[in-house]
Design a protein around this motif. Sequence first.
Motif, PDB file in Angstrom:
ATOM      1  N   GLN A  73       0.730  -1.265   0.186  1.00  0.00           N
ATOM      2  CA  GLN A  73       0.013   0.010  -0.130  1.00  0.00           C
ATOM      3  C   GLN A  73       0.812   1.314  -0.056  1.00  0.00           C
ATOM      4  O   GLN A  73       0.365   2.330  -0.603  1.00  0.00           O
ATOM      5  CB  GLN A  73      -0.914   0.155   1.462  1.00  0.00           C
ATOM      6  N   GLN A  96      -1.463   3.255  -2.122  1.00  0.00           N
ATOM      7  CA  GLN A  96      -2.268   4.394  -1.570  1.00  0.00           C
ATOM      8  C   GLN A  96      -1.370   5.425  -1.550  1.00  0.00           C
ATOM      9  O   GLN A  96      -1.756   6.693  -1.653  1.00  0.00           O
ATOM     10  CB  GLN A  96      -2.946   3.898  -0.321  1.00  0.00           C
ATOM     11  N   HIS A  97      -0.002   5.275  -1.396  1.00  0.00           N
ATOM     12  CA  HIS A  97       0.972   6.294  -1.347  1.00  0.00           C
ATOM     13  C   HIS A  97       2.291   5.714  -1.997  1.00  0.00           C
ATOM     14  O   HIS A  97       2.613   4.576  -1.978  1.00  0.00           O
ATOM     15  CB  HIS A  97       1.573   6.274   0.249  1.00  0.00           C
ATOM     16  N   LYS A 118      -6.644   3.452  -6.387  1.00  0.00           N
ATOM     17  CA  LYS A 118      -6.809   3.490  -4.991  1.00  0.00           C
ATOM     18  C   LYS A 118      -5.455   4.405  -4.352  1.00  0.00           C
ATOM     19  O   LYS A 118      -5.638   4.889  -3.167  1.00  0.00           O
ATOM     20  CB  LYS A 118      -6.567   2.333  -4.210  1.00  0.00           C
ATOM     21  N   GLN A 120      -3.730   7.626  -3.244  1.00  0.00           N
ATOM     22  CA  GLN A 120      -4.200   9.081  -2.645  1.00  0.00           C
ATOM     23  C   GLN A 120      -2.974  10.093  -2.591  1.00  0.00           C
ATOM     24  O   GLN A 120      -3.224  11.197  -2.498  1.00  0.00           O
ATOM     25  CB  GLN A 120      -4.670   8.832  -1.240  1.00  0.00           C
ATOM     26  N   GLU A 121      -1.819   9.677  -2.576  1.00  0.00           N
ATOM     27  CA  GLU A 121      -0.761  10.422  -2.513  1.00  0.00           C
ATOM     28  C   GLU A 121       0.454  10.001  -3.415  1.00  0.00           C
ATOM     29  O   GLU A 121       0.711   9.203  -3.568  1.00  0.00           O
ATOM     30  CB  GLU A 121      -0.115  10.723  -0.990  1.00  0.00           C
ATOM     31  N   SER A 142      -8.641   8.583  -7.023  1.00  0.00           N
ATOM     32  CA  SER A 142      -8.818   9.054  -5.583  1.00  0.00           C
ATOM     33  C   SER A 142      -7.697   9.781  -5.195  1.00  0.00           C
ATOM     34  O   SER A 142      -7.478  10.128  -3.902  1.00  0.00           O
ATOM     35  CB  SER A 142      -8.694   7.574  -5.110  1.00  0.00           C
ATOM     36  N   LEU A 143      -6.729  10.431  -6.154  1.00  0.00           N
ATOM     37  CA  LEU A 143      -5.605  11.101  -5.511  1.00  0.00           C
ATOM     38  C   LEU A 143      -5.872  12.342  -4.990  1.00  0.00           C
ATOM     39  O   LEU A 143      -6.888  13.277  -5.400  1.00  0.00           O
ATOM     40  CB  LEU A 143      -4.603  11.471  -6.693  1.00  0.00           C
ATOM     41  N   THR A 144      -5.433  12.669  -3.680  1.00  0.00           N
ATOM     42  CA  THR A 144      -5.636  13.743  -2.948  1.00  0.00           C
ATOM     43  C   THR A 144      -4.646  14.724  -2.771  1.00  0.00           C
ATOM     44  O   THR A 144      -4.795  15.835  -2.482  1.00  0.00           O
ATOM     45  CB  THR A 144      -6.319  13.617  -1.319  1.00  0.00           C
ATOM     46  N   ARG A 166     -10.556  14.471  -6.864  1.00  0.00           N
ATOM     47  CA  ARG A 166     -10.528  14.733  -5.754  1.00  0.00           C
ATOM     48  C   ARG A 166      -9.321  15.300  -5.041  1.00  0.00           C
ATOM     49  O   ARG A 166      -9.150  15.209  -3.756  1.00  0.00           O
ATOM     50  CB  ARG A 166     -10.608  13.215  -5.231  1.00  0.00           C
ATOM     51  N   GLU A 168      -6.781  17.647  -3.347  1.00  0.00           N
ATOM     52  CA  GLU A 168      -7.144  18.598  -2.358  1.00  0.00           C
ATOM     53  C   GLU A 168      -5.813  19.401  -2.335  1.00  0.00           C
ATOM     54  O   GLU A 168      -5.788  20.341  -1.937  1.00  0.00           O
ATOM     55  CB  GLU A 168      -7.455  17.943  -1.114  1.00  0.00           C
TER      56      GLU A 168
END
Length: 423
Positions: A73, A96-97, A118, A120-121, A142-144, A166, A168
């Motif tokens: 992940q 996720q990262h 999935k 996110q970073e 899903s990237l923030t 998504r 931010e």
Amino acid sequence: MAPLRLVRQIAELVTSNSCMVVLVSLVLLSWRSGATALANCPAGCSCNDDTLVVVCEESRLDVLPIALNPSIQRLIIRNNKIKTIDSSMQFYAELQHLDLSHNHLVNIPTNSFAYQRKLQELHLNNNKISSITNTTFRGLNSLTVLNVKRNYLEELNNGVFTTLPRLEELNLGQNSISRIEPRAFAGLTALRILYLDDNQLSSVPTPSFSLLGSLAELHVGLNAFSSLPDDAFAGLNRLTVLDLNGAGLSNISENAFRGLPGLRSLNLLGNRLNVVPTQQLSGLTRLEELYIGQNDFVELESHSFKGLKNLKLLDITGATLLERVQKGAFEDNVNLETVIIANNKKLSVIDDCTLLGLPKLKHVSLRDNAIVTLSETVFIGKELRQLDLNDNPIVCDCHMRWLQELLNDKSNFTQIQCASPDN
């Protein structure tokens, strides 16, 4: 990841890239020893199948590992020699990262992240990336957080981030961006933090900013604006932090900050302002923090910060030409809690009663100025908790006896090194 799914992906990879047949064969052979054999950890890396984290830092890798645990992940491959993102990325669909910072990436092939649904970073900072397109980040729904700081980007074309609904936080600082097309930020409806500092922008890209209705923080310092026109930040009505540190400003139009009703923090440090822009700031009625040092004004005149009734912190550090603070300079700022007027080498005069009438004032720093003497009426207040007068050439004569008595009573007040007299 299920073995059958991985087999399908490997088959696709073999079809599209025959050069990887040998590597794929090695992965398939590892299955014969059981599923745990899939997690082959390269030399110099740390792989944890319990936390699903792989760290390869300064491991001299020049390609992405192909045989890691496909369920990882977090993948951190910093300070290596990777030049491109190849097809092996598709094996790690659970990521996720992903941190590929401090490598030698020059470009990112189309659909490099097609399987990272999935993620996110994504950290791509400190590479050599010279361009990105609207296909670069396809698949990252899903990237923030996206960090592309300190690369070689020169322009942002329309729709370049439309595949990141998504997102931010976007960091584009320390590039060479000189042109931003009007719809470059289209689709970034969730963006809250944007870094464009230390680029080569010659004017505020107002049309592109107007698409960022959710933006809360904007960092655009260290560019070459020279001036701010009226409504420079139109459309950013949710902005709370604006950083214009070192933006090259010598002129600010009267309505430059119009349309920023919720701004709480403004950084104008390190510009070329020869007067405090009192009228321009007066509409920022909710402003709580103002950093305005390292500018070229000679005096802080009475009512310099008129209208800023909610100001809590004022920092005037390193204004090399500042000589005097007039009485009433902070008269309109009754909610001030912290005043920092430090490292101003010519500041020798602070008028009587300058800091009186500020019932909430708790912290005052007048450190490293050219102050020789002060009146007792400058800042006496019941709420004052900290006072720093160090590194001033204070003459400790009878006129300053009040200060000695004050220092004896207040343990949080710094002691004074007297410049004179000797005794």
